[in-house]
Design a protein around this motif. Structure first.
Motif, PDB file in Angstrom:
ATOM      1  N   GLU A 103      -6.395 -18.297  15.680  1.00 13.13           N
ATOM      2  CA  GLU A 103      -7.690 -18.174  15.029  1.00 13.13           C
ATOM      3  C   GLU A 103      -7.567 -17.542  13.646  1.00 13.13           C
ATOM      4  O   GLU A 103      -8.302 -17.901  12.729  1.00 13.13           O
ATOM      5  CB  GLU A 103      -8.636 -17.328  15.898  1.00 13.13           C
ATOM      6  N   GLU A 104      -6.645 -16.594  13.505  1.00 15.93           N
ATOM      7  CA  GLU A 104      -6.500 -15.884  12.238  1.00 15.93           C
ATOM      8  C   GLU A 104      -5.118 -15.255  12.151  1.00 15.93           C
ATOM      9  O   GLU A 104      -4.613 -14.721  13.143  1.00 15.93           O
ATOM     10  CB  GLU A 104      -7.564 -14.784  12.124  1.00 15.93           C
ATOM     11  N   THR A 105      -4.511 -15.339  10.973  1.00 15.98           N
ATOM     12  CA  THR A 105      -3.290 -14.596  10.700  1.00 15.98           C
ATOM     13  C   THR A 105      -3.707 -13.239  10.147  1.00 15.98           C
ATOM     14  O   THR A 105      -4.170 -13.132   9.004  1.00 15.98           O
ATOM     15  CB  THR A 105      -2.394 -15.334   9.694  1.00 15.98           C
ATOM     16  N   VAL A 106      -3.570 -12.203  10.967  1.00 19.83           N
ATOM     17  CA  VAL A 106      -4.054 -10.869  10.608  1.00 19.83           C
ATOM     18  C   VAL A 106      -3.071 -10.148   9.693  1.00 19.83           C
ATOM     19  O   VAL A 106      -3.465  -9.465   8.752  1.00 19.83           O
ATOM     20  CB  VAL A 106      -4.306 -10.054  11.894  1.00 19.83           C
ATOM     21  N   TYR A 107      -1.777 -10.323   9.956  1.00 19.60           N
ATOM     22  CA  TYR A 107      -0.752  -9.632   9.177  1.00 19.60           C
ATOM     23  C   TYR A 107       0.548 -10.393   9.290  1.00 19.60           C
ATOM     24  O   TYR A 107       0.909 -10.871  10.372  1.00 19.60           O
ATOM     25  CB  TYR A 107      -0.561  -8.202   9.697  1.00 19.60           C
ATOM     26  N   VAL A 108       1.274 -10.514   8.162  1.00 17.65           N
ATOM     27  CA  VAL A 108       2.641 -11.021   8.150  1.00 17.65           C
ATOM     28  C   VAL A 108       3.440 -10.195   7.163  1.00 17.65           C
ATOM     29  O   VAL A 108       2.968  -9.929   6.048  1.00 17.65           O
ATOM     30  CB  VAL A 108       2.716 -12.516   7.753  1.00 17.65           C
ATOM     31  N   GLY A 109       4.618  -9.738   7.549  1.00 16.38           N
ATOM     32  CA  GLY A 109       5.453  -8.956   6.649  1.00 16.38           C
ATOM     33  C   GLY A 109       6.918  -9.038   7.026  1.00 16.38           C
ATOM     34  O   GLY A 109       7.256  -9.362   8.179  1.00 16.38           O
ATOM     35  N   HIS A 110       7.790  -8.767   6.054  1.00 12.75           N
ATOM     36  CA  HIS A 110       9.239  -8.737   6.270  1.00 12.75           C
ATOM     37  C   HIS A 110       9.742  -7.296   6.249  1.00 12.75           C
ATOM     38  O   HIS A 110       9.191  -6.455   5.530  1.00 12.75           O
ATOM     39  CB  HIS A 110       9.958  -9.523   5.175  1.00 12.75           C
ATOM     40  N   PRO A 111      10.788  -6.987   7.016  1.00 13.38           N
ATOM     41  CA  PRO A 111      11.384  -5.650   6.927  1.00 13.38           C
ATOM     42  C   PRO A 111      11.871  -5.361   5.514  1.00 13.38           C
ATOM     43  O   PRO A 111      12.387  -6.244   4.828  1.00 13.38           O
ATOM     44  CB  PRO A 111      12.554  -5.719   7.909  1.00 13.38           C
ATOM     45  N   ALA A 112      11.686  -4.125   5.083  1.00 12.24           N
ATOM     46  CA  ALA A 112      12.165  -3.689   3.774  1.00 12.24           C
ATOM     47  C   ALA A 112      12.898  -2.366   3.953  1.00 12.24           C
ATOM     48  O   ALA A 112      12.385  -1.451   4.603  1.00 12.24           O
ATOM     49  CB  ALA A 112      11.007  -3.525   2.792  1.00 12.24           C
ATOM     50  N   ALA A 113      14.085  -2.266   3.393  1.00 14.75           N
ATOM     51  CA  ALA A 113      14.915  -1.078   3.599  1.00 14.75           C
ATOM     52  C   ALA A 113      14.265   0.181   3.045  1.00 14.75           C
ATOM     53  O   ALA A 113      14.478   1.278   3.553  1.00 14.75           O
ATOM     54  CB  ALA A 113      16.290  -1.285   2.971  1.00 14.75           C
ATOM     55  N   GLU A 114      13.470   0.052   2.004  1.00 14.99           N
ATOM     56  CA  GLU A 114      12.803   1.202   1.389  1.00 14.99           C
ATOM     57  C   GLU A 114      11.317   0.882   1.242  1.00 14.99           C
ATOM     58  O   GLU A 114      10.952  -0.267   0.975  1.00 14.99           O
ATOM     59  CB  GLU A 114      13.422   1.513   0.028  1.00 14.99           C
ATOM     60  N   PRO A 115      10.428   1.865   1.340  1.00 17.45           N
ATOM     61  CA  PRO A 115      10.747   3.250   1.679  1.00 17.45           C
ATOM     62  C   PRO A 115      10.924   3.423   3.178  1.00 17.45           C
ATOM     63  O   PRO A 115      10.254   2.746   3.960  1.00 17.45           O
ATOM     64  CB  PRO A 115       9.511   4.011   1.188  1.00 17.45           C
ATOM     65  N   ARG A 116      11.804   4.315   3.587  1.00 14.91           N
ATOM     66  CA  ARG A 116      12.018   4.572   5.008  1.00 14.91           C
ATOM     67  C   ARG A 116      11.074   5.689   5.430  1.00 14.91           C
ATOM     68  O   ARG A 116      11.462   6.849   5.565  1.00 14.91           O
ATOM     69  CB  ARG A 116      13.468   4.929   5.299  1.00 14.91           C
ATOM     70  N   THR A 117       9.821   5.350   5.578  1.00 13.05           N
ATOM     71  CA  THR A 117       8.799   6.269   6.065  1.00 13.05           C
ATOM     72  C   THR A 117       8.186   5.676   7.330  1.00 13.05           C
ATOM     73  O   THR A 117       8.195   4.455   7.516  1.00 13.05           O
ATOM     74  CB  THR A 117       7.698   6.490   5.017  1.00 13.05           C
TER      75      THR A 117
END
Length: 210
Positions: A103-117
C-alpha cells in the motif's frame, strides 16, 4: 529516502500490527539484501490477523516472499509469500501462503558506516514501532513496540505517525546499547516508552560490507 533500485531483493519480512499491517525487511550486509525498508501492506487472508489477535502485539510473524525484487513491489503490486509464526528458516511454524499487497513504501534506506550513533526509524498508526538503523558489521537488527510517554491516549491512538529517524543520545550503537522493554527515553525531543521487543537478529548481520 533512498529510491529502491532494480538490484535490491527481499530477504524476508517481519510483519507487524493488526488493523494497519507493516512489513519490515530483514536485511543483511550482503547484496542484494543490503537495505532496510518499512512497507505498509494488506494481506488477502485472515490467517495472519487471526493469529496476531491470538498471540498478541509482540509475537513474531515473518514472511518469505516468493517474488524477490523490491522494484516489483511498488504500491499496488502483489507478492506471494509463505507466512510463519516465528522466524522462517529456523523454529518458525508455517501457517500457509498469503498474498501481500504493497500500500505504501514508508521507509527505504541503506546502511552507512557513519555516523555510528544509535538510531531508530519511528513509525506506526494504532501502534508505534522502532526499527534499528544499521551502520556496519557486526550490527544488530531490532524491532520494538513503543508508545509516546504520557501522550499516546491524548493523541487518540489512531493518527498516522510519519516515519522518521530518531537518535538515542548517550548510548553505544551496539547490542549492549539497544532499547529494552520498559525503559523510557527522549529521542530527538520525543518522549518514548518501549513496550516489547518483537525481533532481534545478530547472526545475519555479523559480516558483510557497506
Amino acid at each position: 529516502m533512498v529510491s529502491p533500485g532494480p538490484e535490491l531483493a527481499l530477504h524476508g519480512l517481519v510483519l507487524l500490527g493488526t488493523d494497519t499491517v507493516y512489513a519490515v525487511h530483514m536485511p543483511t550486509f550482503t547484496a542484494p539484501h543490503d537495505f532496510q525498508a518499512v512497507l505498509r501492506v494488506t494481506l488477502d487472508t485472515d490467517t495472519y490477523r487471526t493469529a496476531r489477535k491470538r498471540y498478541g502485539t509482540s509475537a513474531l510473524f515473518t514472511a518469505r516472499p516468493r517474488t524477490l525484487l523490491l522494484k516489483d513491489l511498488q504500491p499496488g503490486a502483489t507478492c506471494p509469500a509463505d507466512l510463519y509464526f516465528g522466524r522462517f528458516g529456523r523454529d518458525g511454524e508455517l501457517l500457509g501462503e498469503v498474498s501481500i499487497t504493497i500500500e505504501e513504501t514508508v521507509y527505504v534506506g541503506h546502511p552507512a558506516a557513519e555516523p555510528r550513533t544509535l538510531r531508530y526509524v519511528l513509525f506506526g498508526r494504532e501502534q508505534l514501532y522502532l526499527s534499528h538503523v544499521l551502520t556496519r558489521p557486526p550490527d544488530f537488527d531490532q524491532v520494538v513496540t513503543a508508545q509516546l510517554a504520557g501522550e499516546w491516549w491524548a493523541l487518540g491512538g489512531g493518527a498516522e505517525t510519519p516515519a522518521r529517524t530518531v537518535t538515542v543520545p548517550d548510548r553505544p550503537d551496539d547490542l549492549t546499547g539497544r532499547l529494552r522493554p520498559g525503559e523510557q527515553l527522549a529521542a530527538d525531543g520525543t518522549q518514548l516508552q518501549v513496550l516489547a521487543e518483537v525481533y532481534l537478529e545478530t547472526a545475519d548481520l555479523a559480516a558483510g560490507g557497506v
